[in-house]
Scaffold this motif. Structure first.
Motif, mmCIF file in Angstrom:
data_model
loop_
_atom_site.group_PDB
_atom_site.id
_atom_site.type_symbol
_atom_site.label_atom_id
_atom_site.label_comp_id
_atom_site.label_asym_id
_atom_site.label_seq_id
_atom_site.Cartn_x
_atom_site.Cartn_y
_atom_site.Cartn_z
ATOM 1 N N UNK A 75 46.441 35.012 28.745
ATOM 2 C CA UNK A 75 46.444 35.923 29.874
ATOM 3 C C UNK A 75 46.781 37.330 29.382
ATOM 4 N N UNK A 76 46.160 38.324 29.991
ATOM 5 C CA UNK A 76 46.452 39.711 29.629
ATOM 6 C C UNK A 76 47.812 40.073 30.216
ATOM 7 N N UNK A 77 48.846 40.058 29.355
ATOM 8 C CA UNK A 77 50.200 40.358 29.788
ATOM 9 C C UNK A 77 51.019 40.806 28.593
ATOM 10 N N UNK A 78 52.078 41.553 28.874
ATOM 11 C CA UNK A 78 52.862 42.170 27.810
ATOM 12 C C UNK A 78 53.417 41.145 26.836
ATOM 13 N N UNK A 79 53.861 39.997 27.338
ATOM 14 C CA UNK A 79 54.465 38.989 26.469
ATOM 15 C C UNK A 79 53.511 38.460 25.410
ATOM 16 N N UNK A 80 52.221 38.541 25.677
ATOM 17 C CA UNK A 80 51.243 38.008 24.730
ATOM 18 C C UNK A 80 50.806 39.015 23.672
ATOM 19 N N UNK A 81 51.280 40.258 23.773
ATOM 20 C CA UNK A 81 50.848 41.288 22.822
ATOM 21 C C UNK A 81 51.171 40.926 21.375
ATOM 22 N N UNK A 82 52.377 40.436 21.059
ATOM 23 C CA UNK A 82 52.645 40.067 19.663
ATOM 24 C C UNK A 82 51.730 38.948 19.167
ATOM 25 N N UNK A 83 51.441 37.977 20.023
ATOM 26 C CA UNK A 83 50.551 36.892 19.619
ATOM 27 C C UNK A 83 49.129 37.409 19.406
ATOM 28 N N UNK A 84 48.693 38.311 20.262
ATOM 29 C CA UNK A 84 47.358 38.904 20.085
ATOM 30 C C UNK A 84 47.269 39.593 18.724
#
Length: 263
Positions: A75-84
């Motif tokens: 999902x496009x969300x701040x928490x996923x930025x490091x994983x992206x």
């Protein structure tokens, strides 16, 4: 969209389209269903992992044992930025951007008065299981694979209590499908498909209207659905029915050299 709302939507979507087999890797949910549909065969990072490389090795080994590529649903969300960013370094491609839309439950979605083929009005039937006819039409429109994959798809569908709508023209021909899944006071709209020969004749509108009525009768407070970012026609239909964008997600797939754990 606030983070709690996104948490809820991710949980609803996971429950409504369950994998046939699952495991975990330090907060990640690993899902498999014989390669049938991306969602049921992808990693859902339900929680942040404390050790990304170690979790990824676990995931790669798990999917390698099943001869499947490693795919993340993010999902496009701040928490996923490091994983992206981490997946960027590993060469994971981005695929299938999808919009999540929500709407309050109201009985106001209009049933189209436009006739179906040969001047016959549409009618919509609802059952508590996908009939062979329903499954054949949906798979013809949206399926990826042959008979073996269709059998697996049916198992995935039956993994959550749902209602199945079939639109018919005046001659009794099945021309459209839809699925409504009730989870935690919400209702999810899935499997919207129209026979190629009967498009632009109000079929999808009729199916959606019936699913909304069923959601209202079941006491659901709100609806959600997913539509690909490229499908602007469907987005317009859902927007006219009161749905609005609530979030987005996409998939990240391992490069071929990592697809089955090979380095």
């Amino acid at each position: 969209m606030d983070e709690q709302r996104l948490d809820l939507l991710e949980s609803l979507m996971a429950a409504a389209w369950p994998a046939l087999e699952s495991s975990t890797a330090d907060g990640w949910v690993l899902r498999s269903a014989g390669g049938v549909t991306q969602r049921a065969n992808s990693i859902w990072p339900a929680e942040s992992t404390s050790d990304g490389p170690a979790a990824l090795r676990t995931a790669e080994n798990w999917y390698a044992a099943r001869r499947q590529p490693v795919i993340f649903q993010l999902t496009r969300r701040e928490e996923n930025a490091p994983l992206e960013s981490f997946l960027d370094t590993r060469g994971y491609s981005k695929q299938s951007e999808t919009i999540v839309m929500t709407a309050p439950v109201t009985p106001s979605v209009p049933v189209p008065v436009a006739p179906a083929a040969k001047g016959a009005a549409l009618r919509v039937e609802v059952g508590d299981a996908p009939s062979d006819e329903w499954l054949e039409l949906w798979w013809r429109v949206d399926g990826r694979g042959g008979e073996a994959e269709k059998v697996i798809a049916r198992q995935v569908l039956l993994g959550a209590d749902s209602l199945y709508a079939t639109a018919r023209n005046g001659e009794g021909v099945a021309v459209g499908t839809g699925r409504l899944t009730l989870v935690e006071g919400w209702a999810g709209v899935y499997c919207m498909a129209t026979h190629p020969d009967f498009r632009r004749q109000g079929v999808a509108s009729a199916v959606l209207a019936e699913l909304v009525r069923q959601a209202s009768a079941a006491g659901a407070a709100a609806l959600w659905l997913m539509v690909t970012a490229a499908n602007t026609g469907a987005q317009a239909l859902y927007g006219a029915a009161g749905f609005a964008e609530a979030g987005r997600y996409h998939y990240r797939q391992a490069p071929l050299r990592r697809a089955f754990g090979a380095c």
